[in-house]
Write a protein that holds these residues in place. Structure first.
Motif, mmCIF file in Angstrom:
data_model
loop_
_atom_site.group_PDB
_atom_site.id
_atom_site.type_symbol
_atom_site.label_atom_id
_atom_site.label_comp_id
_atom_site.label_asym_id
_atom_site.label_seq_id
_atom_site.Cartn_x
_atom_site.Cartn_y
_atom_site.Cartn_z
ATOM 1 N N LEU A 19 0.862 -1.131 -0.132
ATOM 2 C CA LEU A 19 -0.058 -0.131 0.006
ATOM 3 C C LEU A 19 0.976 1.309 0.061
ATOM 4 N N ARG A 20 0.397 2.292 -0.732
ATOM 5 C CA ARG A 20 1.227 3.568 -0.868
ATOM 6 C C ARG A 20 1.370 4.058 0.715
ATOM 7 N N SER A 21 0.482 3.878 1.583
ATOM 8 C CA SER A 21 0.773 4.380 2.849
ATOM 9 C C SER A 21 1.409 3.468 3.852
ATOM 10 N N GLY A 22 2.026 2.540 3.358
ATOM 11 C CA GLY A 22 2.645 1.496 4.223
ATOM 12 C C GLY A 22 2.057 0.138 4.464
ATOM 13 N N GLY A 23 2.359 -0.606 5.237
ATOM 14 C CA GLY A 23 2.022 -1.877 5.437
ATOM 15 C C GLY A 23 2.871 -2.939 4.924
ATOM 16 N N PRO A 24 2.296 -4.288 5.144
ATOM 17 C CA PRO A 24 3.258 -5.602 4.601
ATOM 18 C C PRO A 24 3.372 -5.511 3.272
ATOM 19 N N MET A 25 4.479 -6.369 2.716
ATOM 20 C CA MET A 25 4.552 -6.571 1.616
ATOM 21 C C MET A 25 3.660 -7.571 1.370
ATOM 22 N N MET A 26 2.916 -7.579 0.038
ATOM 23 C CA MET A 26 1.883 -8.457 -0.421
ATOM 24 C C MET A 26 2.285 -8.951 -2.005
#
Length: 94
Positions: free
Chosen positions: A53-60
């Motif tokens: 997500l552009r806002s951050g978070g885990p690699m998916m």
């Protein structure tokens, strides 16, 4: 929202959805075509690519793409698999 989705992921999806809804309802913020951060045409995603997500978070990992919707899978902090579908313009490739 999907069952088993972490509360942090639910919040991220909700925020992303609200931001998209606000942009779509405001003509001054809406554009005629989705743009990538570089100003190019919309980035296309393919199955198996790594995204975040552009806002951050885990690699998916992209598991499916339909129109401008991208289904992603990842493991949460406890190692459990999770998945959700996102609009293409809230994701970036890695």
């Amino acid at each position: 929202m999907e069952l088993g989705m972490s509360s942090r992921t639910k919040r991220r999806v909700t925020v992303a959805t609200l931001l998209l809804a606000i942009g779509a309802s405001c003509p001054a913020l809406a554009s005629t075509a989705p743009l990538s951060p570089k100003g190019d045409a919309m980035v296309q995603f393919e199955r198996g690519e790594l995204v975040r997500l552009r806002s951050g978070g885990p690699m998916m990992t992209v598991s499916a793409v339909k129109d401008d919707q991208v289904k992603c899978i990842w493991t949460d902090d406890s190692g459990r698999p999770d998945d959700a579908t996102f609009p293409a313009d809230v994701l970036q490739k890695f």
